[in-house]
Write a protein that holds these residues in place. Structure first.
Motif, short mmCIF file in Angstrom:
data_model
loop_
_atom_site.label_atom_id
_atom_site.label_comp_id
_atom_site.label_asym_id
_atom_site.label_seq_id
_atom_site.Cartn_x
_atom_site.Cartn_y
_atom_site.Cartn_z
N SER A 143 4.43 -3.59 -1.00
CA SER A 143 4.48 -2.34 -0.23
C SER A 143 3.00 -1.87 0.27
CB SER A 143 5.13 -1.19 -0.98
OG SER A 143 6.43 -1.37 -1.52
N PHE A 144 2.73 -1.17 1.22
CA PHE A 144 1.57 -1.05 1.84
C PHE A 144 1.52 0.05 2.76
CE2 PHE A 144 -1.86 -1.55 4.90
CZ PHE A 144 -2.91 -1.59 4.25
N GLY A 145 0.53 1.16 2.68
CA GLY A 145 0.33 1.92 3.74
C GLY A 145 -1.23 2.27 4.05
N PHE A 146 -1.41 3.10 5.12
CA PHE A 146 -2.53 3.28 5.63
C PHE A 146 -2.72 4.90 5.58
CE2 PHE A 146 -1.95 -0.57 8.39
CZ PHE A 146 -2.94 -1.12 8.06
N VAL B 274 0.26 6.92 4.77
CA VAL B 274 1.50 6.28 5.79
C VAL B 274 2.09 5.08 5.55
CG1 VAL B 274 2.40 6.42 7.84
CG2 VAL B 274 0.67 8.04 7.51
N GLY B 275 3.33 5.00 4.84
CA GLY B 275 4.03 3.60 4.58
C GLY B 275 4.25 2.84 5.74
N VAL B 276 3.94 1.56 5.70
CA VAL B 276 4.01 0.49 6.69
C VAL B 276 4.92 -0.51 6.23
CG1 VAL B 276 2.89 -1.14 8.18
CG2 VAL B 276 1.63 1.08 7.85
N LEU B 277 4.70 -1.12 5.09
CA LEU B 277 5.62 -1.98 4.42
C LEU B 277 6.29 -1.30 3.19
CD1 LEU B 277 3.27 -5.15 4.41
CD2 LEU B 277 5.14 -4.45 6.12
N GLU B 278 7.48 -1.60 2.96
CA GLU B 278 8.19 -0.90 1.81
C GLU B 278 9.15 -2.13 0.83
OE1 GLU B 278 11.25 2.73 0.87
OE2 GLU B 278 10.42 2.41 2.81
N LEU C 292 -6.38 -10.24 4.18
CA LEU C 292 -7.19 -9.62 5.02
C LEU C 292 -6.50 -8.06 4.74
CD1 LEU C 292 -6.55 -11.32 8.65
CD2 LEU C 292 -8.74 -11.06 7.39
N LEU C 293 -5.47 -8.03 4.23
CA LEU C 293 -5.35 -6.56 3.69
C LEU C 293 -4.35 -7.05 2.27
CD1 LEU C 293 -3.08 -5.02 6.50
CD2 LEU C 293 -5.28 -4.53 5.84
N THR C 294 -4.57 -6.21 1.53
CA THR C 294 -4.29 -6.23 -0.02
C THR C 294 -3.03 -5.31 -0.34
OG1 THR C 294 -6.50 -6.63 -0.82
CG2 THR C 294 -5.10 -6.09 -2.47
N PRO C 295 -1.95 -5.67 -0.96
CA PRO C 295 -0.81 -4.87 -1.25
C PRO C 295 -1.22 -3.44 -2.02
CG PRO C 295 -0.21 -6.97 -1.54
CD PRO C 295 -1.67 -7.03 -1.58
N ASP C 296 -0.52 -2.40 -1.68
CA ASP C 296 -0.62 -1.27 -2.73
C ASP C 296 0.37 -1.56 -3.89
OD1 ASP C 296 -2.28 0.02 -0.99
OD2 ASP C 296 -0.49 1.02 0.06
N ASP D 79 1.09 -20.98 -2.25
CA ASP D 79 1.17 -22.13 -3.06
C ASP D 79 1.32 -21.92 -4.53
OD1 ASP D 79 1.15 -23.79 -0.81
OD2 ASP D 79 -0.89 -24.11 -0.60
N GLY D 80 1.90 -20.53 -4.78
CA GLY D 80 1.98 -20.35 -6.34
C GLY D 80 0.98 -19.49 -6.71
N THR D 81 -0.24 -19.20 -5.96
CA THR D 81 -1.42 -18.62 -6.51
C THR D 81 -1.61 -17.38 -5.79
OG1 THR D 81 -2.54 -20.60 -7.16
CG2 THR D 81 -4.00 -18.83 -6.73
N ASP D 82 -1.83 -16.39 -6.55
CA ASP D 82 -1.96 -14.96 -6.03
C ASP D 82 -3.18 -14.87 -5.01
OD1 ASP D 82 -2.78 -12.28 -5.76
OD2 ASP D 82 -1.71 -11.49 -7.50
N VAL D 83 -2.91 -14.45 -3.87
CA VAL D 83 -3.96 -14.54 -2.81
C VAL D 83 -5.33 -13.66 -3.40
CG1 VAL D 83 -4.62 -13.49 -0.54
CG2 VAL D 83 -2.28 -14.74 -0.93
N GLU D 84 -5.30 -12.42 -4.02
CA GLU D 84 -6.15 -11.83 -4.69
C GLU D 84 -7.11 -12.75 -5.47
OE1 GLU D 84 -5.89 -7.64 -5.61
OE2 GLU D 84 -3.50 -8.15 -5.01
N ASP D 85 -6.50 -13.79 -6.22
CA ASP D 85 -7.13 -14.49 -7.21
C ASP D 85 -7.86 -15.53 -6.39
OD1 ASP D 85 -6.19 -12.92 -9.04
OD2 ASP D 85 -4.63 -14.14 -9.69
#
Length: 239
Positions: free
Chosen positions: A8-11, A14-18, A50-54, A61-67
């Motif tokens: 989920s993500f919002g700006f 305002v929700g954009v992904l749910e 480029l964006l990080t989930p709320d 490939d099995g690894t968290d993008v943030e990591d």
């Protein structure tokens, strides 16, 4: 594989992904369909940080993008809707070399990647040409080459045919088809399926920030009515 797990993500609240959950296996040609504002671009920008989930998690490939941002950006090549938005150099060769250079690769390896990437999009030998003097189709191919130079397992493109004339669209489509045949996973976001439906292994459609269709092309087209998505009249080429 690219995996979205309950994202989920919002700006500005305002929700954009749910609560989006979706897997893109290696080697698939996937079309991400939906009207403008449905959440397609926002979802794609999570693929390489480029964006990080709320809420939720995105894995490459099995690894968290943030990591591992470098790993994600090496594995997922991004091509934006307007190629000019991602050019960082004046000439073709310098721009395509930018990504590999930032990986700290040896010069011989960088040169090899640039040469192979330009050959893949039929721009071999044009390293010294200025990007601002190229046609729209040629600029799109330079953008694809820049992504390919990272040697990604997935190529992610956001509305790659916007503003291209017919010859340019056909040129880019031909390159994407060849790349998919060679094993590169392709994920294209678009509201117009007429050019890409015949290449797709799978169609995922979004509306209101949610996945509402996830089916093979021949089944998906029957479910897209009302989603402001253009489908081809002639469906004989659907796989």
């Amino acid at each position: 594989m690219i995996e979205f797990r309950s994202v989920s993500f919002g700006f500005d609240d305002v929700g954009v992904l749910e609560d989006v959950s979706l897997s893109i296996p290696d080697g698939e040609f996937v079309v991400l369909a939906g009207a403008n504002g449905s959440g397609k671009t926002t979802l794609l920008r999570h693929c390489n940080g480029l964006l990080t989930p709320d809420d939720g998690t995105v894995l490459v490939d099995g690894t968290d993008v943030e990591d591992d941002l470098i790993g994600a950006r090496s594995s997922v090549g991004m091509v934006f809707q307007h190629p000019r938005d991602q050019f960082v150099a004046a000439t073709v060769g310098a721009d395509v070399a930018f990504g590999p250079e930032n990986l700290g690769l040896e010069r011989d390896e960088i040169d090899r990647r640039v040469e192979n990437a330009l050959a893949a999009v039929n721009l071999a030998g044009r390293e010294d040409e200025r990007i601002d003097q190229l046609s729209g189709g040629e600029q799109s191919r330079v953008a694809i080459a820049g992504a390919l130079a990272m040697e990604p397992t997935h190529l992610v493109l956001d509305e790659p045919f916007t503003g291209l004339d017919e010859p340019a669209r056909r040129s880019v489509l031909s390159r994407l088809e060849a790349l998919a045949a060679d094993g590169t996973g392709v994920l294209i976001a678009t509201h117009d399926l007429r050019d890409v439906l015949g290449l797709a292994d799978r169609v995922v459609a979004m509306a209101g920030g949610r996945v509402v269709v996830d089916d093979p092309p021949e089944t998906a087209v029957e479910k897209l009515e009302g989603l402001e998505v253009r489908v081809p009249r002639d469906r004989s080429t659907i796989r």
